[in-house]
Design a protein around this motif. Structure first.
Motif, mmCIF file in Angstrom:
data_model
loop_
_atom_site.group_PDB
_atom_site.id
_atom_site.type_symbol
_atom_site.label_atom_id
_atom_site.label_comp_id
_atom_site.label_asym_id
_atom_site.label_seq_id
_atom_site.Cartn_x
_atom_site.Cartn_y
_atom_site.Cartn_z
ATOM 1 N N SER A 1 -65.996 42.711 2.351
ATOM 2 C CA SER A 1 -66.509 43.688 3.409
ATOM 3 C C SER A 1 -66.535 45.163 2.753
ATOM 4 N N SER A 2 -65.566 45.180 2.031
ATOM 5 C CA SER A 2 -65.690 46.436 1.060
ATOM 6 C C SER A 2 -66.460 46.602 -0.089
ATOM 7 N N LEU A 3 -66.683 45.468 -0.732
ATOM 8 C CA LEU A 3 -67.645 45.175 -1.820
ATOM 9 C C LEU A 3 -69.414 45.365 -1.073
ATOM 10 N N ASN A 4 -69.243 44.951 0.211
ATOM 11 C CA ASN A 4 -70.568 45.162 0.630
ATOM 12 C C ASN A 4 -71.017 46.486 1.025
ATOM 13 N N TYR A 5 -69.820 47.470 1.501
ATOM 14 C CA TYR A 5 -70.094 49.022 1.586
ATOM 15 C C TYR A 5 -70.536 49.572 0.064
ATOM 16 N N PHE A 6 -69.637 48.901 -0.743
ATOM 17 C CA PHE A 6 -69.771 49.490 -2.041
ATOM 18 C C PHE A 6 -71.242 49.627 -2.814
ATOM 19 N N PHE A 7 -71.723 48.299 -2.575
ATOM 20 C CA PHE A 7 -73.049 47.993 -3.136
ATOM 21 C C PHE A 7 -73.963 48.413 -2.201
ATOM 22 N N ALA A 8 -73.886 48.825 -0.950
ATOM 23 C CA ALA A 8 -75.017 49.236 -0.324
ATOM 24 C C ALA A 8 -75.786 50.576 -0.840
ATOM 25 N N GLY A 9 -76.958 50.461 -0.440
ATOM 26 C CA GLY A 9 -78.054 51.365 -0.863
ATOM 27 C C GLY A 9 -78.348 51.187 -2.166
ATOM 28 N N ASN A 10 -78.409 49.981 -2.622
ATOM 29 C CA ASN A 10 -78.733 49.615 -4.020
ATOM 30 C C ASN A 10 -77.718 50.194 -5.133
ATOM 31 N N GLY A 11 -76.716 50.467 -4.540
ATOM 32 C CA GLY A 11 -75.449 50.694 -5.470
ATOM 33 C C GLY A 11 -75.177 52.538 -5.213
ATOM 34 N N THR A 12 -76.021 52.981 -4.585
ATOM 35 C CA THR A 12 -75.852 54.509 -4.412
ATOM 36 C C THR A 12 -74.281 54.810 -3.758
ATOM 37 N N ARG A 13 -73.901 53.731 -2.753
ATOM 38 C CA ARG A 13 -72.431 54.203 -2.166
ATOM 39 C C ARG A 13 -71.325 53.997 -3.123
ATOM 40 N N ALA A 14 -71.959 53.883 -4.504
ATOM 41 C CA ALA A 14 -70.588 53.672 -5.365
ATOM 42 C C ALA A 14 -69.980 54.988 -5.438
ATOM 43 N N TYR A 15 -70.717 56.165 -5.336
ATOM 44 C CA TYR A 15 -70.130 57.301 -5.717
ATOM 45 C C TYR A 15 -69.318 57.704 -4.409
ATOM 46 N N ASP A 16 -69.148 57.085 -3.494
ATOM 47 C CA ASP A 16 -68.290 57.259 -2.318
ATOM 48 C C ASP A 16 -66.899 56.506 -2.417
ATOM 49 N N TYR A 17 -67.006 55.782 -3.452
ATOM 50 C CA TYR A 17 -65.961 54.804 -3.888
ATOM 51 C C TYR A 17 -65.102 55.082 -5.095
ATOM 52 N N GLN A 18 -63.931 54.852 -4.995
ATOM 53 C CA GLN A 18 -62.854 54.819 -6.277
ATOM 54 C C GLN A 18 -62.468 53.591 -6.284
ATOM 55 N N LEU A 19 -62.979 52.914 -7.515
ATOM 56 C CA LEU A 19 -62.097 51.561 -8.079
ATOM 57 C C LEU A 19 -60.884 52.036 -8.734
ATOM 58 N N ALA A 20 -59.696 51.575 -8.538
ATOM 59 C CA ALA A 20 -58.782 51.779 -9.139
ATOM 60 C C ALA A 20 -57.635 50.480 -9.472
ATOM 61 N N LEU A 21 -56.872 50.734 -10.616
ATOM 62 C CA LEU A 21 -56.085 49.564 -10.802
ATOM 63 C C LEU A 21 -54.685 50.273 -10.880
ATOM 64 N N GLN A 22 -53.651 49.832 -10.264
ATOM 65 C CA GLN A 22 -52.311 50.342 -10.287
ATOM 66 C C GLN A 22 -51.323 49.210 -10.890
ATOM 67 N N ARG A 23 -50.386 49.568 -11.643
ATOM 68 C CA ARG A 23 -49.334 48.960 -11.858
ATOM 69 C C ARG A 23 -48.044 49.538 -11.767
ATOM 70 N N PHE A 24 -46.981 48.878 -10.737
ATOM 71 C CA PHE A 24 -45.744 49.510 -10.589
ATOM 72 C C PHE A 24 -44.683 48.484 -10.071
ATOM 73 N N VAL A 25 -43.612 49.043 -10.348
ATOM 74 C CA VAL A 25 -42.345 48.302 -9.655
ATOM 75 C C VAL A 25 -42.228 48.457 -8.009
ATOM 76 N N LYS A 26 -42.243 47.267 -7.473
ATOM 77 C CA LYS A 26 -41.950 47.021 -6.086
ATOM 78 C C LYS A 26 -40.522 47.693 -5.638
ATOM 79 N N LYS A 27 -40.469 48.431 -4.844
ATOM 80 C CA LYS A 27 -39.318 49.143 -4.662
ATOM 81 C C LYS A 27 -38.355 48.251 -3.895
#
Length: 419
Positions: free
Chosen positions: A238-264
């Motif tokens: 569902s998220s990837l479908n929005y991300f790739f919408a408009g031939n990839g132009t919607r990618a500028y409305d998204y942030q791809l992130a990677l997080q690494r942390f200790v679970k509280k």
């Protein structure tokens, strides 16, 4: 209440969430749905002609039928359906609940938080362990149906490999928390390295649709994804479908992130794959275009011009009424820290059970009721505390003293949040 023309014209889809959150309610697919729908109390002139969740549950218990599936069935013919925000906004839930908004008039009440809800609906956060679980199931199913599941298995494997490669490149953001993000072309390039690209996505999406459909329609003897794995896959696509919408132009409305942390709570390191929607218009504009009309109501939508811009739509009609209260002469806001006798009015978990606190609240309300000429509306942080103070005041005589000032009524309102 809004009168209904017949029993199938008015229903509450909130029952779905109620059933999930109530352990005693265990939906059995399609069991005696016709008995629930046809019950006399739900028909025109019946005592539950205009019904709510609790009414449906009671009828289901009487006829031993599934109120969950009855509500879903009744919604197909209903003229008016009440449901939480995400049943409309989130495409994954909307499809799962078979909510068709095409040509509908949609009314969002308390719409001041619609922007955040739309952003959440277009976003996904997946832990590494969740992806590993999905990969395991896809790998097992690919042995029987490689055409459907093998591409999805390889995609999940490639995402996990990408996560593994990027782990050591994360930047420390705070204690035991590392982070890195990409947007626009850079985000597209990163996903390409995980073999999820504009070219491959349509093929992967078709495979995902088949896998999700198989999980929702499969008989018990047919191998398919588990419920958790199907929800994970559906949310990701569902998220990837929005991300790739408009031939990839919607990618500028998204942030791809990677997080690494200790679970509280649990301890130990975890890594999450995140695709965050930054623009609510990505999700909301599709809803506006699919429906006949969208009506947004709230007491705090102002300023409307920025609200319209955020949602990416132009409002054909706007009504902004003045407030009914004169803030200069009718409103006085204050925090009362102490009651009569200077006792602290602290309703924290530690002090709420103390009789001295409960008595101080009662005395404070009595003094307020003496001064306020009209009625008083009192809210408590929980029903539990409301019951405790009510019992205490009746035992001490405070209840009678309060009723001597004003007639007291205790009511409990069930609040259904916009999930």
């Amino acid at each position: 209440m809004i009168p209904a023309q017949n029993s199938s014209k008015f229903t509450f889809l909130r029952y779905v969430a109620h059933a999930i959150s109530t352990p005693s309610i265990k939906p059995v697919p399609h069991r005696n749905v016709h008995k629930v729908k046809g019950h006399p109390s739900l028909q025109k002139g019946g005592c539950h002609e205009v019904h709510d969740i609790e009414d449906l549950v009671k009828v289901g218990q009487v006829v031993k039928g599934c109120s969950y599936f009855a509500a879903r069935s009744m919604a197909q013919d209903a003229e008016l359906v009440f449901c939480p925000y995400n049943y409309i906004i989130n495409p994954v839930i909307r499809e799962a609940m078979e909510v068709d908004i095409s040509g509908s008039i949609i009314i969002f009440d308390e719409a001041h938080n619609i922007e955040d809800i739309a952003r959440d609906a277009g976003s996904i956060d997946l832990g590494e362990e969740v992806l590993l679980h999905l990969q395991t199931e896809l790998g097992q199913l690919s042995l029987n149906d490689s055409m459907t599941y093998q591409p999805l298995f390889e995609m999940t494997q490639d995402i996990l490999s990408w996560i593994d490669r990027r782990k050591n490149t994360l930047v420390k953001r705070e204690f035991q928390n590392y982070f890195r993000c990409w947007t626009g072309d850079k985000a597209l390039k990163e996903l390409e390295e995980a073999n999820v690209s504009l070219q491959s996505f349509p093929i992967l999406q078709e495979c995902a649709k088949k896998a999700i459909r198989a999980a929702s329609e499969a008989e018990s003897d047919i191998a398919h994804l588990s419920g958790i794995a199907a929800i994970t896959l559906e949310g990701l696509f569902s998220s990837l479908n929005y991300f790739f919408a408009g031939n990839g132009t919607r990618a500028y409305d998204y942030q791809l992130a990677l997080q690494r942390f200790v679970k509280k709570d649990e301890g130990g390191w975890t890594t999450t794959f995140n695709l965050w929607c930054l623009n609510p218009a990505v999700v909301f504009k599709n809803i506006a275009e699919s429906s006949q009309s969208v009506i947004l109501t709230s007491g705090t939508l102002s300023p409307l011009n920025t609200f319209s811009s955020e949602l990416g739509v132009q409002f054909g009609t706007c009504l902004e009424a003045p407030h009914v209260i004169d803030v200069d002469s009718q409103v006085w806001a204050a925090a009362i820290a102490n009651g009569p006798g200077n006792y602290p009015l602290n309703a924290s978990y530690r002090t709420a059970d103390e009789y001295a606190f409960q008595d101080a609240v009662g005395s404070s309300l009595e003094e307020i009721c003496k001064i306020v000429p009209g009625g008083c509306l009192v809210f408590f942080p929980s029903y539990k505390l409301l019951d405790k103070v009510s019992t205490r005041w009746q035992e001490t005589g405070q209840w009678s003293q309060l009723n001597a000032q004003k007639s007291f009524f205790v009511g409990k309102v069930i609040y259904y949040p916009a999930w």
